[in-house]
Design a protein around this motif. Sequence first.
Motif, PDB file in Angstrom:
ATOM      1  N   GLN A 189       0.828  -1.202   0.000  1.00 22.02           N
ATOM      2  CA  GLN A 189       0.000   0.000   0.000  1.00 22.02           C
ATOM      3  C   GLN A 189       0.863   1.254   0.000  1.00 22.02           C
ATOM      4  N   SER A 190       0.321   2.338  -0.525  1.00 20.71           N
ATOM      5  CA  SER A 190       1.065   3.595  -0.641  1.00 20.71           C
ATOM      6  C   SER A 190       0.922   4.467   0.599  1.00 20.71           C
ATOM      7  N   ILE A 191      -0.020   4.118   1.485  1.00 15.93           N
ATOM      8  CA  ILE A 191      -0.328   4.971   2.632  1.00 15.93           C
ATOM      9  C   ILE A 191       0.905   5.328   3.472  1.00 15.93           C
ATOM     10  N   PRO A 192       1.770   4.362   3.839  1.00 14.58           N
ATOM     11  CA  PRO A 192       2.932   4.723   4.662  1.00 14.58           C
ATOM     12  C   PRO A 192       3.852   5.742   4.000  1.00 14.58           C
TER      13      PRO A 192
ATOM     14  N   PHE B 167       0.908   7.031  13.318  1.00 12.13           N
ATOM     15  CA  PHE B 167       1.117   5.645  13.714  1.00 12.13           C
ATOM     16  C   PHE B 167      -0.072   4.747  13.372  1.00 12.13           C
ATOM     17  N   ALA B 168      -1.118   5.301  12.773  1.00  8.94           N
ATOM     18  CA  ALA B 168      -2.199   4.472  12.241  1.00  8.94           C
ATOM     19  C   ALA B 168      -1.691   3.604  11.094  1.00  8.94           C
ATOM     20  N   ALA B 169      -0.720   4.134  10.340  1.00  7.59           N
ATOM     21  CA  ALA B 169      -0.208   3.388   9.175  1.00  7.59           C
ATOM     22  C   ALA B 169       0.443   2.066   9.572  1.00  7.59           C
ATOM     23  N   PRO B 170       1.439   2.053  10.497  1.00  7.09           N
ATOM     24  CA  PRO B 170       1.993   0.765  10.906  1.00  7.09           C
ATOM     25  C   PRO B 170       0.996  -0.111  11.648  1.00  7.09           C
ATOM     26  N   LEU B 171       0.007   0.490  12.314  1.00  6.68           N
ATOM     27  CA  LEU B 171      -1.016  -0.308  12.969  1.00  6.68           C
ATOM     28  C   LEU B 171      -1.816  -1.107  11.944  1.00  6.68           C
ATOM     29  N   CYS B 172      -2.064  -0.497  10.780  1.00  5.63           N
ATOM     30  CA  CYS B 172      -2.778  -1.201   9.712  1.00  5.63           C
ATOM     31  C   CYS B 172      -1.952  -2.389   9.213  1.00  5.63           C
TER      32      CYS B 172
ATOM     33  N   THR C 112      -9.430   0.533   1.611  1.00  2.67           N
ATOM     34  CA  THR C 112     -10.473   1.396   2.142  1.00  2.67           C
ATOM     35  C   THR C 112     -10.541   1.289   3.657  1.00  2.67           C
ATOM     36  N   GLU C 113     -10.433   0.044   4.182  1.00  2.00           N
ATOM     37  CA  GLU C 113     -10.474  -0.155   5.621  1.00  2.00           C
ATOM     38  C   GLU C 113      -9.304   0.540   6.299  1.00  2.00           C
TER      39      GLU C 113
END
Length: 279
Positions: free
Chosen positions: A45-48, A145-150, A231-232
Amino acid sequence: MGTHHVPTAAFAFGLLGNVVSFITFLAPLPTFYGIYKRKSTQGFQSIPYVVSLLSAMLLLYYGLVKKNTLLITINGIGCVIETAYVAAYLIYASKNDRMLTLKLFLSMNVLGYGAVLSTTFFLSKGAKRAQIIGWICMTFSLGVFAAPLCIMRKVIKTRSVEFMPISLSIFLTLSAIVWFFYGFLLKDFFIAVPNVLGFVLGGVQMVLYAIYRKNTKKVAAEPNLQQQESTEEIIDIVKLSAAICQELNPVLAAKLKDVLKDSVGEDEQIIETPSKTIK
């Protein structure tokens, strides 16, 4: 604060932080080499990388206002590297992932950062501006830190560490520890506080790796499932950021109000608007 005002011990940690952070920025290179060879971003994913780019941009701005050379150098380099990662992701991503990444980039790195830049530039100056940006950086860093939690949730769900490189987890943990001591020695809690959560979550990632590293199961998700997980993950980021901001809003609002009162002058009024909670 320039480096000539930095105590020797703090400067040493800051210099070490630059080295560790630079290695951390390069840690995803094997991941992107694999993406280049496969010509696909399947499973990643690109989010991080989008979030890391915004974090580096905000800290660069903070460093420029504080005239802190150690923050300027590493975050300037970080902006270049993270931009390259996002660009590479866009090249090899599927149509849906590419559109999702573009939307994230435009909303966060263009509109979001632009709003921070313009409002702080026109509403404050000097030490007051640094204080406002510091609060913004700290609030955002906690939400980051939501990114590594995902990713951690994905590891637990799939019982596979295929998409959580251990090298990145190790260097993120080391980076958080070093920058915590740098902020602590400078008495700059805007730098120190977020890194406490950083090295705690980094340690949890390494524990997860130790538990699931022998599991050689490969995750081959269907495109629709990948889109659903993306999305989640975004929803989780919004929820976590909202929860953090809800806790910090009373403190942050009070600090910003005091700062802005001094900045705009006695004859001008600060209009307060009720905050909205995301549910």
